[in-house]
Structure formats: C-alpha cells, structure tokens
Design a protein around this motif. Structure first.
Motif, PDB file in Angstrom:
ATOM      1  N   GLU A 153       0.771  -0.821   0.592  1.00  0.00           N
ATOM      2  CA  GLU A 153      -0.579  -0.183  -0.156  1.00  0.00           C
ATOM      3  C   GLU A 153       0.693   1.552  -0.171  1.00  0.00           C
ATOM      4  O   GLU A 153       0.608   2.265  -1.315  1.00  0.00           O
ATOM      5  CB  GLU A 153      -0.656   0.189   1.091  1.00  0.00           C
ATOM      6  CG  GLU A 153      -1.767   0.801   0.987  1.00  0.00           C
ATOM      7  CD  GLU A 153      -2.677   1.268   2.133  1.00  0.00           C
ATOM      8  OE1 GLU A 153      -2.969   1.652   2.816  1.00  0.00           O
ATOM      9  OE2 GLU A 153      -3.214  -0.453   2.776  1.00  0.00           O
ATOM     10  N   GLN A 154       1.785   1.578   0.534  1.00  0.00           N
ATOM     11  CA  GLN A 154       2.874   2.034   1.222  1.00  0.00           C
ATOM     12  C   GLN A 154       3.155   2.897  -0.278  1.00  0.00           C
ATOM     13  O   GLN A 154       3.479   3.377  -1.087  1.00  0.00           O
ATOM     14  CB  GLN A 154       3.396   2.627   2.221  1.00  0.00           C
ATOM     15  CG  GLN A 154       3.025   2.363   3.347  1.00  0.00           C
ATOM     16  CD  GLN A 154       4.313   2.495   4.848  1.00  0.00           C
ATOM     17  OE1 GLN A 154       5.171   2.634   4.814  1.00  0.00           O
ATOM     18  NE2 GLN A 154       3.511   1.920   5.597  1.00  0.00           N
ATOM     19  N   GLU A 188       1.629   4.074  -3.501  1.00  0.00           N
ATOM     20  CA  GLU A 188       0.951   6.017  -3.003  1.00  0.00           C
ATOM     21  C   GLU A 188       2.350   6.433  -3.048  1.00  0.00           C
ATOM     22  O   GLU A 188       2.165   7.517  -4.231  1.00  0.00           O
ATOM     23  CB  GLU A 188       1.027   5.701  -1.922  1.00  0.00           C
ATOM     24  CG  GLU A 188       0.559   7.239  -0.967  1.00  0.00           C
ATOM     25  CD  GLU A 188      -0.875   7.474  -1.563  1.00  0.00           C
ATOM     26  OE1 GLU A 188      -1.503   6.068  -0.361  1.00  0.00           O
ATOM     27  OE2 GLU A 188      -1.401   7.968  -1.585  1.00  0.00           O
ATOM     28  N   TRP A 189       3.674   5.917  -3.281  1.00  0.00           N
ATOM     29  CA  TRP A 189       4.585   6.632  -4.059  1.00  0.00           C
ATOM     30  C   TRP A 189       4.903   6.031  -5.116  1.00  0.00           C
ATOM     31  O   TRP A 189       5.541   7.459  -5.725  1.00  0.00           O
ATOM     32  CB  TRP A 189       6.217   6.464  -2.599  1.00  0.00           C
ATOM     33  CG  TRP A 189       5.760   6.427  -1.658  1.00  0.00           C
ATOM     34  CD1 TRP A 189       5.737   6.930  -0.622  1.00  0.00           C
ATOM     35  CD2 TRP A 189       6.040   8.646  -1.660  1.00  0.00           C
ATOM     36  NE1 TRP A 189       5.945   8.008   0.895  1.00  0.00           N
ATOM     37  CE2 TRP A 189       6.199   8.609  -0.164  1.00  0.00           C
ATOM     38  CE3 TRP A 189       6.708   9.672  -2.124  1.00  0.00           C
ATOM     39  CZ2 TRP A 189       6.721  10.285   0.012  1.00  0.00           C
ATOM     40  CZ3 TRP A 189       6.653  11.075  -1.864  1.00  0.00           C
ATOM     41  CH2 TRP A 189       7.053  11.313  -0.615  1.00  0.00           C
ATOM     42  N   ARG A 205       3.013   5.982  -7.170  1.00  0.00           N
ATOM     43  CA  ARG A 205       1.363   7.234  -8.079  1.00  0.00           C
ATOM     44  C   ARG A 205       2.267   8.963  -7.336  1.00  0.00           C
ATOM     45  O   ARG A 205       2.094   9.493  -8.400  1.00  0.00           O
ATOM     46  CB  ARG A 205       0.940   7.216  -7.281  1.00  0.00           C
ATOM     47  CG  ARG A 205      -0.611   7.224  -7.915  1.00  0.00           C
ATOM     48  CD  ARG A 205      -2.113   6.456  -7.399  1.00  0.00           C
ATOM     49  NE  ARG A 205      -2.131   7.104  -6.042  1.00  0.00           N
ATOM     50  CZ  ARG A 205      -2.077   7.974  -6.244  1.00  0.00           C
ATOM     51  NH1 ARG A 205      -2.533   9.327  -6.876  1.00  0.00           N
ATOM     52  NH2 ARG A 205      -2.244   8.788  -4.589  1.00  0.00           N
ATOM     53  N   ILE A 206       2.812   8.700  -6.805  1.00  0.00           N
ATOM     54  CA  ILE A 206       3.641  10.159  -5.996  1.00  0.00           C
ATOM     55  C   ILE A 206       4.269  10.353  -7.340  1.00  0.00           C
ATOM     56  O   ILE A 206       4.281  12.005  -7.620  1.00  0.00           O
ATOM     57  CB  ILE A 206       3.432  10.409  -5.105  1.00  0.00           C
ATOM     58  CG1 ILE A 206       3.193  10.538  -4.525  1.00  0.00           C
ATOM     59  CG2 ILE A 206       4.486  11.689  -4.639  1.00  0.00           C
ATOM     60  CD1 ILE A 206       3.096  10.018  -2.125  1.00  0.00           C
ATOM     61  N   LEU A 211       4.861   7.339 -11.243  1.00  0.00           N
ATOM     62  CA  LEU A 211       5.022   6.505 -11.868  1.00  0.00           C
ATOM     63  C   LEU A 211       3.627   5.079 -12.510  1.00  0.00           C
ATOM     64  O   LEU A 211       4.065   4.075 -12.185  1.00  0.00           O
ATOM     65  CB  LEU A 211       6.278   5.676 -11.605  1.00  0.00           C
ATOM     66  CG  LEU A 211       7.204   6.052 -11.619  1.00  0.00           C
ATOM     67  CD1 LEU A 211       8.861   4.955 -11.064  1.00  0.00           C
ATOM     68  CD2 LEU A 211       7.984   5.937 -13.057  1.00  0.00           C
TER      69      LEU A 211
END
Lengths: 254, 279
Positions: free
Chosen positions: A112-113, A116-117, A119-120, A123
């Motif tokens: 999950e984490q 999230e990153w 996406r940020i 990528l």
C-alpha cells in the motif's frame, strides 16, 4: 542536523602513494535545509558523501547526525546516486518495497505504501516494469520513491540528475523541490551544475580541487517557492552565478 | 493512507520519459520464420552433400551416409542393449554434472566471499586447472574402478572448473554501488546476501550451468573411452573398432541429442528465473 568537523581522508593509489582527497572539511547543515555542494570533478565530493552516510570511515574528523524533532524517522538516512542503482531483477513495486521489507513493515502495508509513493512520483501504471524497461528519468523517479517511502530524516544525493537530458533534469528538479517543500526533509545535494545548485538550495558550499576543502558557503537569497523552469531569469540569479563561478574557476584546469 | 501535498508533485510522466517498449514485435515473428527455414535448408544441404559424397568420393566405411546412420539409429533404439548404454551414460552425466556444479559453485562462492581465501587459493586452482584433464582418466580408473564412478569423477572434474570460474568472477563483480545503497537503507548483511548478492549471481550461474552440459558429456565419454563395459561412449568405440561407421555416427547423434536435452532443461529453468532480463 548534520555536523561534519574537520573531516579529512586519503587513499592509497595503486602505485602505493598516499593521495589526500579531503582536507579539513567542516559542514554544518540545519534541519530542513537544502544544502548543495559544488566543486570541480575529482575534488572528493562523492567521498565526502560516502563518509556522511557512513559507508566510508574518515581518516580524520567526526560526523554527527543530530536527530531532529521534526519530520522523518530518527536516524534513517536516504541515499540517491547518479546511477539509480535499482535492483535490476526487481520490478518497480518490488524495488520500492525493499526498504519497507528491511524495516519489517507488515506485508499488506508494504504494498500500500509503495503504491502510494509510486503514484506520487508519477510512475503509476509502471509497477510491474523492470528497471531496464524504464527511461533514465523514470528510473530516477523510482529511486526517489524508494527513498521517500521509508521517510528518512536526511537525504543525501550524489549528482542524481547528472546523467539526464536537460528537459528531464528540470522536471526532476521540480519534483524534488515540491517533495522537499511538502515533506520537510534535510537534503544534502552534490552537483557540478551551478544553475541546479542555485535553483534548489538554501546554501551552496563551494569546494576546491584535490585535496578538497570547503572554500566558501554562499547563501541563495532567492525566494520560495521557486520556478525551476524560469530560474535563470530570476532577479539576483546572474550575479549569484557569477559569484559561484569566480569562486570555482581558480581551481579549474586551464 | 492519504499523503499530503501529492497533487503538487503528481506530474505525469513527462515528454522525456519514453518507455522503450515492444517495438517491431510484428516483424520479429516473420524474421524468426525466415531464420528457421534457412537453418532447415542449410542442414538439408549438408546431409545431402554427405549422402552424395559417400561411396563416390569418400569410402562408405569411413563416413557412412545419413540414410544408413538413420536406419542404424532406428535399429539400435529397438535393442535393450542400447538403452542400457544410454541409461548408464545418463546416470554418469547427471551425477557428474550435479557434483561438479555444486562443488564449483560452493568453492567459487567461498573464495569470492572471503578475499583472503580467494587470493590464496585462486592461483592454486588455476594451476590444477592447467592439468590436461584427459590425462587424469587413468588415475580416476585406478581410484574409482571400471563402473560409473570413474566417469562421474571425470565429468565432475571438468564441470567443477567451469562453474567455479563463473561463480568466483560473479562474486567479484557484484556491483558495489548496489550493495551500498541497500546497506544505507539499513539492511542487514543477511538481507544484502539474499536480495542483492544472490540474485546478481544468477547470470554467471546460468552461464556455468549451460557451458557445463557439453563439458560433462566430454568428461563422461573420455572416461568411457579409457575403460568401460557399458555406455554410449563404449558403444561408439566398439563400433569404430568393427569399422561400423553407421554405428559410430548413430552413437554420436545420441550424444548430441543428450546434450541438447540437457541444454533445453537449463534454458527452461533460466527463462523462469531470469524473467527480468527478457523483453
């Protein structure tokens, strides 16, 4: 946040001679500061960084990480290099999960984490790609996600954008500045690109040629947030660049 | 989990970020077909020339001919004696290969991991490798007897060095920046070995596994030539002594097929493990 006191270091060359690479370097970087080191190639910048992250034991001097009160996991250090150094046999997702795996984060949270990153940094959709299938800029995004995902207090960056084309480089600078501004990290950044140094930093440390010493620390008075795409037109940019140039050029080979 | 400020940095993949993806995939299929066709034609031409020259330019008892070899092969595979030969050679191959691969990999790993041991023993191993290994066949016969074990020893000896050098060099070329970066993230030594060093050895290990297959065959056949009462090498030697050229070539065909089967197995395994290298 980071205190380096009269750090010096030398190597033994293959011919058996002692070569001094760093001599009496003292740097003090404040919490949440963006500090850049510029200097001619071969001046020991990378050695300095390797000492700061703890990969190399300095021959002399001390390094202290002062754990701050604000953002980031105490003691955690990030390291981003010019080659992205992603694991070639791991996908983007697996690469970003590596530091979480090391920290024994629960399996479900890891994914999950990491997602999230991914996406940020932009990528999203490339989670199952291998590094080989990504462009240089995308590999760099992945390396940034892999570092930010474990929330280090200090991030050390060794010419991270040096191998990128000018356009991708500026985009990456913008991503980095945005992240730094929202996540409040202490960043120590090495480059030999003066425009990059000015665009990003609060202060710029100028090093001399070998053996490297810190010649001057120049504050960057430009306001924030900065527009990296138009930074060369900002008032004060030219004079600052000239100042840095004149500090550097005495040490450049003719 | 909602992270603050993500909208500010969610710049989509920018113009400079071009994905090197499946380009020209359509052309690849037809090119493969052309290559395959040409290969079939080339082999057919060689076999045709062999058939033509045999008995006309070169005596049949020296080179036989493809038709006779094929017929002999079909006959041989009907006999239980030949299957016994094949089974013996396969046993020698598999055991010899396995011992050589495991031994070479372990010693390569150890000498690569411990720098001191590496600098002490590498020159010694180089020296031992300098022995023409065929010269050891009589020694192995003396030590391990007429049965499969002298052949196993011969094959594993040859494979050992192939595997050793691949793994040893692999250990020495594990990219240090990669281990450094993972180390800075806080990884334990065990984690680095498991997740960085071991995977980076996959490529040299497979190189060794592949090179080892034909080498194992050489070892086994040399062993069987020196002294044996079973095996494909033994059969080939017998056929030669009886001027049975068709039998000789049929035996060689069986050896080649064995090596190809071995390589196919290694390749299938490699495709699974080294998925990240493929397009």
């Amino acid at each position: 946040m980071l205190r380096m006191d009269s750090v010096s270091h030398s190597f033994i060359t293959p011919t058996g001679q002692r070569m001094e690479v760093l001599s009496d370097v003292s740097i003090s970087v404040e919490e949440n500061e963006f500090f850049t080191v510029v200097g001619p190639s071969g001046c020991g910048k990378t050695t300095l960084l390797n000492i700061a992250v703890g990969l190399v034991e300095p021959a002399g001097g001390t390094v202290r990480h002062v754990t701050g009160a604000s953002g980031g996991r105490p003691g955690a250090v990030g390291y981003i290099t010019q080659d992205s150094n992603l694991l070639p046999w791991a996908t983007v997702m697996e690469n970003v999960m590596v530091p979480l795996e090391i920290r024994k984060v629960k399996r479900s949270e890891r994914r999950e984490q990491a997602a999230e990153w991914i996406r940020i940094v932009g990528l999203g959709g490339f989670e199952d790609h291998y590094p080989r299938q990504l462009s240089g800029g995308m590999q760099k995004r992945c390396a940034i996600a892999r570092t930010m995902v474990y929330d280090p207090e200090i991030v050390f960056m060794d010419e991270p954008f040096g191998a990128l084309d000018a356009l991708t480089k500026t985009t990456m600078q913008k991503i980095l500045l945005d992240l730094w501004q929202t996540r409040r990290k202490t960043i120590i950044f090495i480059t030999h690109d003066l425009t990059e140094a000015i665009a990003l930093s609060d202060r710029v440390g100028v090093m001399t040629g070998r053996p490297g010493t810190l010649k001057a620390v120049v504050p960057v008075p430009l306001g924030r947030p900065r527009d990296v795409y138009r930074i060369t037109g900002a008032p004060g940019f030219e004079s600052l660049r000239n100042e840095l140039w004149s500090l550097l050029e005495t040490d450049l080979d003719p | 989990m909602k992270l603050a400020g993500q909208h500010e940095v969610s710049t989509a993949v920018a113009s400079g970020d071009v994905v090197p993806d499946a380009r020209g995939r359509a052309g690849a299929g037809s090119r493969r077909l052309v290559v395959l066709t040409t290969q079939v034609v080339a082999v057919a031409v060689i076999l045709g020339l062999w058939q033509l020259l045999s008995g006309r330019v070169i005596a049949t008892f020296l080179i036989s001919n493809p038709a006779d070899v094929f017929k002999k092969l079909a006959d041989l595979l009907q006999t239980s004696a030949m299957w016994q030969n094949i089974s013996t050679t396969v046993q020698e191959l598999v055991v010899g290969y396995a011992l050589g691969v495991v031994g070479g990999a372990l010693v390569g790993w150890a000498l690569g991991a411990v720098r001191f041991a590496g600098s002490v023993f590498e020159p010694i191993i180089n020296g031992v490798n300098g022995i023409p290994k065929i010269a050891l066949a009589p020694v192995f016969l003396l030590w391990f007897g007429l049965g499969i074990w002298s052949k196993v020893a011969q094959a594993s000896m040859v494979v050992f060095f192939v595997m050793f050098y691949n793994v040893y060099m692999g250990m020495r070329s594990v990219p240090k920046p990669l281990t450094d970066v993972v180390h800075v993230m806080g990884a334990s030594r065990r984690y680095v070995v498991r997740k960085v060093i071991f995977p980076s050895l996959a490529v040299p290990i497979f190189a060794g596994l592949k090179a080892g297959v034909p080498f194992a065959m050489i070892g086994v056949i040399v062993g069987e030539f020196v002294a044996a009462d079973k095996g494909v090498g033994y059969y080939v030697l017998e056929a030669t002594q009886q001027y049975d050229a068709a039998g000789l070539f049929a035996g060689i065909v069986i050896m080649v097929v064995m090596v190809l089967i071995g390589l196919t197995i290694v390749n299938a395994f490699q495709r699974r493990v080294l998925r990240w290298q493929r397009d």
